[in-house]
Design an enzyme around this catalytic site. Structure first.
Site, short mmCIF file in Angstrom:
data_model
loop_
_atom_site.label_atom_id
_atom_site.label_comp_id
_atom_site.label_asym_id
_atom_site.label_seq_id
_atom_site.Cartn_x
_atom_site.Cartn_y
_atom_site.Cartn_z
N HIS A 1 35.56 -25.99 -35.58
CA HIS A 1 36.73 -26.80 -36.79
C HIS A 1 37.44 -26.93 -34.94
O HIS A 1 37.11 -27.12 -34.57
CB HIS A 1 38.01 -24.51 -36.84
CG HIS A 1 38.32 -24.19 -35.88
ND1 HIS A 1 37.05 -22.98 -34.51
CD2 HIS A 1 39.19 -23.93 -34.37
CE1 HIS A 1 37.05 -22.90 -34.06
NE2 HIS A 1 39.14 -23.19 -33.92
N ASP B 1 40.00 -25.46 -27.73
CA ASP B 1 39.47 -24.76 -27.31
C ASP B 1 38.24 -25.31 -27.54
O ASP B 1 37.39 -25.05 -27.18
CB ASP B 1 39.43 -23.56 -26.85
CG ASP B 1 40.45 -22.73 -28.27
OD1 ASP B 1 40.14 -23.68 -28.76
OD2 ASP B 1 39.31 -21.83 -28.09
N HIS B 2 37.30 -26.24 -28.27
CA HIS B 2 36.05 -26.61 -29.36
C HIS B 2 36.16 -27.43 -29.17
O HIS B 2 34.89 -28.04 -29.32
CB HIS B 2 36.22 -25.15 -30.79
CG HIS B 2 36.28 -24.13 -30.59
ND1 HIS B 2 35.23 -23.45 -30.66
CD2 HIS B 2 37.83 -23.56 -29.91
CE1 HIS B 2 35.99 -21.85 -31.23
NE2 HIS B 2 37.10 -22.07 -30.64
N HIS C 1 39.64 -19.04 -41.12
CA HIS C 1 40.46 -19.19 -39.81
C HIS C 1 41.42 -19.83 -40.23
O HIS C 1 41.90 -19.56 -41.68
CB HIS C 1 39.52 -19.65 -38.65
CG HIS C 1 40.14 -19.49 -37.72
ND1 HIS C 1 40.91 -19.15 -36.93
CD2 HIS C 1 40.54 -20.92 -36.05
CE1 HIS C 1 40.98 -18.73 -35.61
NE2 HIS C 1 40.75 -20.51 -35.44
N HIS D 1 40.05 -26.49 -33.33
CA HIS D 1 41.29 -25.82 -32.38
C HIS D 1 40.96 -26.79 -30.87
O HIS D 1 39.61 -26.64 -30.45
CB HIS D 1 40.96 -25.34 -31.99
CG HIS D 1 42.07 -24.30 -33.64
ND1 HIS D 1 42.44 -22.77 -33.88
CD2 HIS D 1 43.29 -25.06 -34.62
CE1 HIS D 1 42.89 -23.20 -34.85
NE2 HIS D 1 43.61 -23.71 -35.09
N ASP E 1 35.53 -19.24 -35.17
CA ASP E 1 36.63 -18.22 -34.85
C ASP E 1 37.06 -18.04 -36.29
O ASP E 1 36.99 -18.41 -37.57
CB ASP E 1 37.66 -19.47 -34.14
CG ASP E 1 37.79 -19.27 -32.96
OD1 ASP E 1 36.97 -19.69 -32.26
OD2 ASP E 1 39.03 -20.12 -32.38
N HIS F 1 33.75 -15.86 -27.08
CA HIS F 1 35.69 -16.18 -27.22
C HIS F 1 36.40 -15.46 -26.88
O HIS F 1 37.67 -14.87 -27.83
CB HIS F 1 35.84 -16.29 -28.91
CG HIS F 1 37.61 -18.00 -29.12
ND1 HIS F 1 38.53 -16.89 -29.59
CD2 HIS F 1 37.00 -18.80 -29.09
CE1 HIS F 1 39.10 -17.69 -29.89
NE2 HIS F 1 38.53 -18.99 -29.49
#
Length: 312
Positions: free
Chosen positions: A61, A65-66, A139, A63, A210, A268
């Site tokens: 996805h 941090d990915h 998510h 976000h 996530d 995570h």
């Protein structure tokens, strides 16, 4: 036959001195597949000697941090004069956003780069003896998880039985093991099922990214050899996990138990637990009869065949 996982980033949205944001490298017999690419992933690849020979990047996805590590990763590849193509697989409806994101941060690399959307149930990568499938997760945005599943292996060849049947040592052994019958000098026909056992299962690796715990994960992870599951929080932040669409370590353990997986990696991990993940391991292992563990950045896990055998 190698199936090796290198945990490049095991932290949550906020990095710590011990844990980088999400990134995972899978080496499947020389095929190097990157799953997510948090900030600093290119440095983690160097730090842990994983190399840059990545052919596919699977994004769960968008976000930060990915994905914040993607521009730096691509630039590093460009600086190293990469010529081989790279495919980035992204969730449905996000291809345009990823293209704009990359173009706004320095433009397109000189090597061939392809963006490909993948929906739950799709097979973004198919090789001769394994595939990577996407599956639906729960998510706060368009998100998918990924399953790497190997094909069944050939059954074991019973050399003693073959010799008892009069099959001469040599090429006819291979012919039978490949599933074809052979004819002996006396005219006798030997069928493969006379000397080859039942097909043996390959290995299965599941990465959720996530997600909240959900039934679909149980289905796709059934009997998996390694499940890598979101475990952002321990029980003390269970309500926070629900509000942010993450899982607790105990919830991940419950999923692993219901799916009857062999090992569970908890990733995570929130920065709240930067110096102590003992609660994660304790709570997951209370719910799961197998082995649940919290990997550190740089940890390497070999995934063996379920029967303890080899590929042959």
């Amino acid at each position: 036959m190698t199936l090796r996982v290198t945990f490049l980033g095991t932290g949550g949205a906020v990095p710590t001195t011990e844990r980088n944001p999400s990134a995972l490298l899978v080496n499947r017999e020389g095929d190097r597949l990157l799953f997510d690419c948090g900030e600093g992933t290119q440095r983690q690849l160097m730090r842990f000697g994983a190399g840059f020979d990545v052919s596919h990047l699977f994004v769960t996805h968008l976000h930060g941090d990915h994905v914040y590590g993607i521009p730096g990763f691509l630039e590093t590849l460009d600086f190293n004069d990469r010529e081989d193509p790279l495919t980035i697989h992204v969730p449905p409806g996000t291809k345009g956003k990823v293209r704009s994101f990359l173009e706004s941060l320095g433009g397109w690399p000189s090597f061939p780069l392809r963006l490909s959307e993948t929906s739950p149930g799709a097979v973004p990568l198919r090789r001769e003896d394994y595939e990577v499938r996407a599956f639906d997760v729960d998510h706060r945005t368009n998100a998918v998880g990924y399953v790497l599943e190997e094909d069944d292996r050939k059954g074991r060849f019973d050399r003693q039985r073959a010799e008892e049947l009069g099959v001469p040592v040599g090429p006819k052994f291979s012919t039978l093991h490949e599933g074809e019958s052979v004819e002996l000098d006396d005219g006798t026909t030997i069928e493969p099922e006379q000397v080859v056992g039942e097909p043996r299962p390959g290995r299965t690796l599941v990465y959720t990214g996530d997600t909240r715990p959900q039934e679909r994960t149980v289905e796709v992870a059934r009997n998996a050899d390694l499940l890598i599951h979101d475990a952002t929080f321990a029980d003390d932040r269970a309500e926070r996990a629900r509000k942010t669409a993450h899982s607790t370590a105990r919830e991940a353990g419950e999923i692993a138990q219901r799916a009857d997986v062999r090992r569970l990696a908890l990733t995570h991990v929130s920065s709240r637990y930067a110096h102590d993940v003992s609660a994660h391991e304790t709570e997951a292992n209370e719910a799961f009869d197998g082995e649940a563990f919290v990997p550190h950045d740089g940890d390497v896990v070999e995934v063996p065949f379920p029967d303890g055998g080899s590929s042959g």
